[in-house]
Design an enzyme around this catalytic site. Structure first.
Site: not given
Length: 429
Positions: A13, A16, A38, A41
């Site tokens: 988190d 990216k 899983n 973004h």
């Protein structure tokens, strides 16, 4: 020209998505090399939001996008995610998307097992997304996984499924779950095969050819290096290797082909789920960071735990991933704080240490040793050059560089991709 690996330097988190999108405009090929669906973004392009969790980010820009052998692929999620992107106007076809034929598949039995374990883990909650990632990797290591290429050989599929279910039905009986019939899994696979098979390829050959042709290759990591199965806060980790070295193993392109390692690093620290977090703040500052930083998971919606920047863990990741430079993100979230703390070392049982120990007990006992820096009242949001930054913000960034032993190559000052200060182009030799 250098190829670039993007790796999260904390617990994931780190932002990216924006950085990968920024780099993907300069890249010719984008590769996912570990994880599954899983870790999500969001990309925002021309005001349109695209939510990705399995597919490489390059797809939204029409670049060749590769799902490497190090990724575990849920075939039904693959179909759903591609259909969703198509509905948003993204052209997806085998010319722009390839899947490694030797990538393992995630099946419904993996999701069942994941959920059952997480629900009955005797007080030890790992915090998985219950999407079957871990059990799928277990079957890969156990040499019983169904792989993408198996969809192309239906005549050999049944004995492979029988072997797989011999293991899973034994587990299901022990957990009080109903056994699964071979026909159920066969139907699950054959129903989606025709939508997967056009994309499969020997991606190691594709990447080798593109490298020799001089194309720029961007390796897109998911999650963060501190969730690495070997180098992370075990057992509160993911089921794959997330350090930069996995880019080679998870794509089939040798390590000498990887040039620059860019560590995406948040200007403070967050973590989703359980596990040690030495600089966690359970006070108004932690609440401030979470609210201003919009710290909620893309995939799960879970609230993230927040804390001060931890130079110890990032310095460790710089070494375990061979990070060349970092992209520092979310600096603007710190605007308005009177003072800002940085963890420079830990205290463990009365001794000062400069690393995160491997043992679970020791990780839980470490206490952060802080340095306090003055904050800044001016805004950094939208800054696009060093001259736009407050003097104290520049000092904060420079001190981070000193503490972690790596330079800042890029600095992000808002979710907008244009609000980026480029110091060093990772693709430049």
């Amino acid at each position: 020209m250098a190829n670039v690996v993007v790796v999260g330097s904390q617990w994931g988190d780190e932002g990216k998505g924006k950085i990968v999108d920024w780099l993907s405009e300069r890249a010719d090929v984008i590769v996912r090399y570990q994880g599954g669906h899983n870790a999500g973004h969001t990309l925002v392009i021309d005001g349109v939001s695209y939510k990705l969790s399995l597919l490489p980010s390059g797809l939204v820009r029409g670049k060749l996008s590769v799902i490497g052998n190090g990724v575990v692929v849920d075939p039904h999620h693959f179909v759903a995610e591609t259909e969703k992107l198509r509905a948003q106007g993204i052209d997806i076809n085998p010319d722009v998307l390839r899947i490694a034929e030797n990538a393992p598949l995630i099946l419904s039995i993996h999701r069942d097992l994941d959920a059952m374990r997480e629900g009955s883990n005797s007080g030890l909650k790992i915090g998985t997304t219950k999407r079957g990632i871990g059990p799928a990797y277990e079957d890969k290591v156990g040499r019983r996984a169904i792989r993408v290429i198996d969809l192309a050989e239906p005549e050999t599929l049944q004995p492979k499924v029988e072997r797989l279910l011999a293991h899973h039905n034994l587990l299901r009986r022990g957990m009080g779950l109903e056994e699964i019939a071979v026909e159920t899994i066969l139907t699950e696979l054959t129903s989606v095969a025709d939508q997967i098979l056009p994309y499969i390829d020997q991606v190691w050959r594709v990447l080798d050819e593109r490298r020799k042709a001089g194309d720029r290759i961007l390796f897109e990591g998911a999650q963060g290096a501190l969730l690495d199965n070997d180098h992370g806060t075990y057992p509160f980790v993911t089921s794959s290797n997330t350090v930069a070295g996995q880019a080679a193993a998870g794509s089939g392109l040798g390590p000498t082909a990887i040039g620059y390692v860019l560590g995406i690093t948040k200007a403070y620290t967050t973590r989703v789920g359980e596990g040690p977090f030495p600089t966690e703040l359970n006070d108004e500052i932690g609440e401030f960071l979470g609210t201003k930083g919009h710290e909620f998971g893309v995939v799960t919606g879970r609230k993230r735990r927040c804390g001060w920047f931890d130079a110890v863990i990032v310095r460790q990741t710089v070494r375990t991933s061979g990070i060349t430079g970092i992209a520092l993100t979310k600096l603007d979230v710190l605007d308005g704080l009177d003072e800002i703390k940085i963890c420079v070392a830990y205290e463990l049982d009365g001794k000062r240490i400069d690393y995160l120990p491997s043992s679970m007990g020791a990780q839980a006992r470490v206490k952060p040793i802080y340095e306090t820096l003055p904050g800044w009242s001016e805004t950094t949001a939208g800054a696009r050059s060093w001259n736009d930054l407050p003097a104290q913000a520049v000092k904060y960034v420079r001190h981070i560089e000193e503490l972690i032993g790596a330079p800042v190559a890029m600095l992000s000052t808002s979710p907008e991709r244009e609000d980026t200060i480029l110091v060093t182009d990772p693709f430049h030799d």
